[in-house]
Design a protein around this motif. Structure first.
Motif, PDB file in Angstrom:
ATOM      1  N   LYS A 150      83.564  81.662  54.458  1.00  0.00           N
ATOM      2  CA  LYS A 150      83.719  80.281  54.707  1.00  0.00           C
ATOM      3  C   LYS A 150      83.916  79.518  53.332  1.00  0.00           C
ATOM      4  CE  LYS A 150      83.203  80.722  59.284  1.00  0.00           C
ATOM      5  NZ  LYS A 150      84.170  80.372  60.007  1.00  0.00           N
ATOM      6  N   GLY A 151      84.557  80.343  52.117  1.00  0.00           N
ATOM      7  CA  GLY A 151      84.092  78.837  51.228  1.00  0.00           C
ATOM      8  C   GLY A 151      82.447  78.605  50.955  1.00  0.00           C
ATOM      9  N   ALA A 182      76.703  82.875  49.234  1.00  0.00           N
ATOM     10  CA  ALA A 182      76.881  84.000  49.214  1.00  0.00           C
ATOM     11  C   ALA A 182      75.906  84.639  47.864  1.00  0.00           C
ATOM     12  CB  ALA A 182      78.575  84.219  49.360  1.00  0.00           C
ATOM     13  N   GLU A 183      76.462  83.886  46.950  1.00  0.00           N
ATOM     14  CA  GLU A 183      75.030  84.484  45.855  1.00  0.00           C
ATOM     15  C   GLU A 183      74.351  84.889  46.195  1.00  0.00           C
ATOM     16  OE1 GLU A 183      75.161  84.422  40.898  1.00  0.00           O
ATOM     17  OE2 GLU A 183      76.203  82.885  42.282  1.00  0.00           O
ATOM     18  N   PRO A 228      68.413  86.828  55.188  1.00  0.00           N
ATOM     19  CA  PRO A 228      69.488  85.583  54.209  1.00  0.00           C
ATOM     20  C   PRO A 228      70.532  86.120  55.563  1.00  0.00           C
ATOM     21  CG  PRO A 228      69.630  88.046  53.955  1.00  0.00           C
ATOM     22  CD  PRO A 228      67.825  88.159  54.445  1.00  0.00           C
ATOM     23  N   GLU A 229      71.601  85.420  55.781  1.00  0.00           N
ATOM     24  CA  GLU A 229      73.747  85.730  56.429  1.00  0.00           C
ATOM     25  C   GLU A 229      73.563  85.950  55.518  1.00  0.00           C
ATOM     26  OE1 GLU A 229      76.026  85.685  58.701  1.00  0.00           O
ATOM     27  OE2 GLU A 229      75.262  83.743  59.234  1.00  0.00           O
ATOM     28  N   SER A 230      74.964  86.809  56.082  1.00  0.00           N
ATOM     29  CA  SER A 230      75.949  87.552  55.816  1.00  0.00           C
ATOM     30  C   SER A 230      76.125  87.499  54.936  1.00  0.00           C
ATOM     31  CB  SER A 230      76.598  88.374  56.338  1.00  0.00           C
ATOM     32  OG  SER A 230      78.151  89.238  55.603  1.00  0.00           O
ATOM     33  N   PRO A 231      76.462  87.980  53.448  1.00  0.00           N
ATOM     34  CA  PRO A 231      77.364  87.122  52.184  1.00  0.00           C
ATOM     35  C   PRO A 231      78.838  87.473  51.867  1.00  0.00           C
ATOM     36  CG  PRO A 231      76.527  89.835  51.545  1.00  0.00           C
ATOM     37  CD  PRO A 231      75.898  88.836  52.326  1.00  0.00           C
ATOM     38  N   VAL A 232      79.309  88.047  53.006  1.00  0.00           N
ATOM     39  CA  VAL A 232      81.307  87.997  53.003  1.00  0.00           C
ATOM     40  C   VAL A 232      81.106  86.563  53.875  1.00  0.00           C
ATOM     41  CG1 VAL A 232      82.716  89.839  54.046  1.00  0.00           C
ATOM     42  CG2 VAL A 232      81.217  90.467  52.954  1.00  0.00           C
ATOM     43  N   TYR A 233      80.386  86.606  55.583  1.00  0.00           N
ATOM     44  CA  TYR A 233      80.548  85.615  55.982  1.00  0.00           C
ATOM     45  C   TYR A 233      80.398  84.208  55.324  1.00  0.00           C
ATOM     46  CZ  TYR A 233      79.808  81.610  59.520  1.00  0.00           C
ATOM     47  OH  TYR A 233      79.684  81.095  60.572  1.00  0.00           O
ATOM     48  N   LEU A 234      79.373  84.107  54.227  1.00  0.00           N
ATOM     49  CA  LEU A 234      79.753  82.975  53.542  1.00  0.00           C
ATOM     50  C   LEU A 234      80.856  82.791  52.521  1.00  0.00           C
ATOM     51  CD1 LEU A 234      75.573  82.787  53.019  1.00  0.00           C
ATOM     52  CD2 LEU A 234      77.005  81.550  54.264  1.00  0.00           C
ATOM     53  N   MET A 235      81.283  84.252  52.333  1.00  0.00           N
ATOM     54  CA  MET A 235      82.494  83.995  51.211  1.00  0.00           C
ATOM     55  C   MET A 235      83.719  83.539  52.058  1.00  0.00           C
ATOM     56  SD  MET A 235      82.125  84.415  48.089  1.00  0.00           S
ATOM     57  CE  MET A 235      83.484  85.078  46.962  1.00  0.00           C
ATOM     58  N   GLN A 237      85.353  88.469  47.476  1.00  0.00           N
ATOM     59  CA  GLN A 237      86.681  87.676  47.311  1.00  0.00           C
ATOM     60  C   GLN A 237      87.381  88.704  47.571  1.00  0.00           C
ATOM     61  OE1 GLN A 237      87.038  85.570  44.019  1.00  0.00           O
ATOM     62  NE2 GLN A 237      87.085  83.380  44.826  1.00  0.00           N
ATOM     63  N   LYS A 238      87.990  89.769  46.735  1.00  0.00           N
ATOM     64  CA  LYS A 238      89.347  90.256  46.546  1.00  0.00           C
ATOM     65  C   LYS A 238      89.808  91.330  48.338  1.00  0.00           C
ATOM     66  CE  LYS A 238      93.411  92.563  44.653  1.00  0.00           C
ATOM     67  NZ  LYS A 238      93.625  93.139  45.684  1.00  0.00           N
ATOM     68  N   MET A 239      88.402  91.383  49.010  1.00  0.00           N
ATOM     69  CA  MET A 239      88.105  91.869  50.128  1.00  0.00           C
ATOM     70  C   MET A 239      88.703  90.903  51.205  1.00  0.00           C
ATOM     71  SD  MET A 239      85.836  93.574  52.381  1.00  0.00           S
ATOM     72  CE  MET A 239      85.228  91.714  52.874  1.00  0.00           C
ATOM     73  N   ILE A 240      88.851  89.997  50.904  1.00  0.00           N
ATOM     74  CA  ILE A 240      89.097  87.987  51.651  1.00  0.00           C
ATOM     75  C   ILE A 240      90.063  87.279  51.871  1.00  0.00           C
ATOM     76  CG2 ILE A 240      88.646  86.601  52.213  1.00  0.00           C
ATOM     77  CD1 ILE A 240      85.337  86.630  51.826  1.00  0.00           C
ATOM     78  N   GLN A 241      90.709  87.878  50.401  1.00  0.00           N
ATOM     79  CA  GLN A 241      91.766  87.151  49.740  1.00  0.00           C
ATOM     80  C   GLN A 241      93.197  88.147  50.843  1.00  0.00           C
ATOM     81  OE1 GLN A 241      92.097  84.784  48.144  1.00  0.00           O
ATOM     82  NE2 GLN A 241      94.608  85.254  49.010  1.00  0.00           N
TER      83      GLN A 241
END
Length: 209
Positions: free
Chosen positions: A167-168, A173-174, A158-165, A195-199
């Motif tokens: 990229k919207g 990501a889930e 799988p792709e990194s969930p952080v990367y997917l988040m 989500q909070k970390m990215i924001q």
């Protein structure tokens, strides 16, 4: 996820915290080790020169050591190859540790982090051993096989969930996080933290622009 409490983060907060329930850690180990096959391939690049240089200096190839002159065009190809693999080496040194950090829960992130250096050194050893017992041709085949194995195996990871988040793509990501943690793991808390970390990162970036 609207209305759910958002867990506050700080600089000391793990990138992806595993909470009270750990996931199926073998999945994270598997994805990390397969990613580090590329690290092993870069180790092969680093180790290839030592056994290969005697062949190149003597202008010999093959198991029978038949003399074959090396042309200027072949020298240029060698230079181009080393330049290209050098760039790839640098990219791997950034991308693989980042991927491993983003997919692993904090309980095993330290152990996962050593795979990059471990497989890198093993790749160097791989090139040394093949170079010592076989010809230049089979040394090249053995080193190339590592990259082929990486492409075949890591394609399924799988792709990194952080990367997917970032990229919207929260749905993907889930799915990625569920695969990494196992079907019975509640990933909602981790998704909120990501989500909070990215924001927070975006907010800090906007303060300096």
């Amino acid at each position: 996820m609207d209305g759910d409490p958002i867990v506050s983060t700080s600089e000391s907060t793990p990138l992806i915290s595993s909470g009270k329930k750990g996931g199926e850690q073998w999945r994270q180990y598997l994805a990390s080790i397969l990613a580090c096959l590329l690290s092993m391939a870069t180790g092969c690049v680093a180790g290839w020169s030592s056994p290969a240089i005697p062949y190149l200096q003597n202008n010999v190839v093959g198991a029978k050591r038949v003399a074959v002159p090396i042309t200027d065009n072949q020298v240029n190809l060698l230079i181009l190859g080393r330049f290209t693999t050098g760039i790839a080496f640098g990219a791997c040194s950034v991308g693989i540790p980042l991927y491993n950090a983003e997919i692993s829960e904090d309980a095993i992130r330290g152990r996962v982090g050593v795979f990059f250096d471990l497989l890198l050194c093993f790749g160097i050893l791989w090139a040394y051993v093949w170079g010592a017992v076989t010809s230049l041709y089979w040394l090249n085949v053995a080193c190339a096989a590592v990259s082929i194995a990486f492409l075949a195996a890591f394609y399924l990871m799988p792709e990194s969930p952080v990367y997917l988040m970032m990229k919207g793509r929260p749905g993907e990501a889930e799915e990625s996080l569920r695969w990494l943690r196992g079907p019975n793991f509640d990933v909602e808390g981790e998704l909120l933290r990501i989500q909070k970390m990215i924001q927070d990162g975006k907010n800090k970036h906007n303060q300096y622009t």
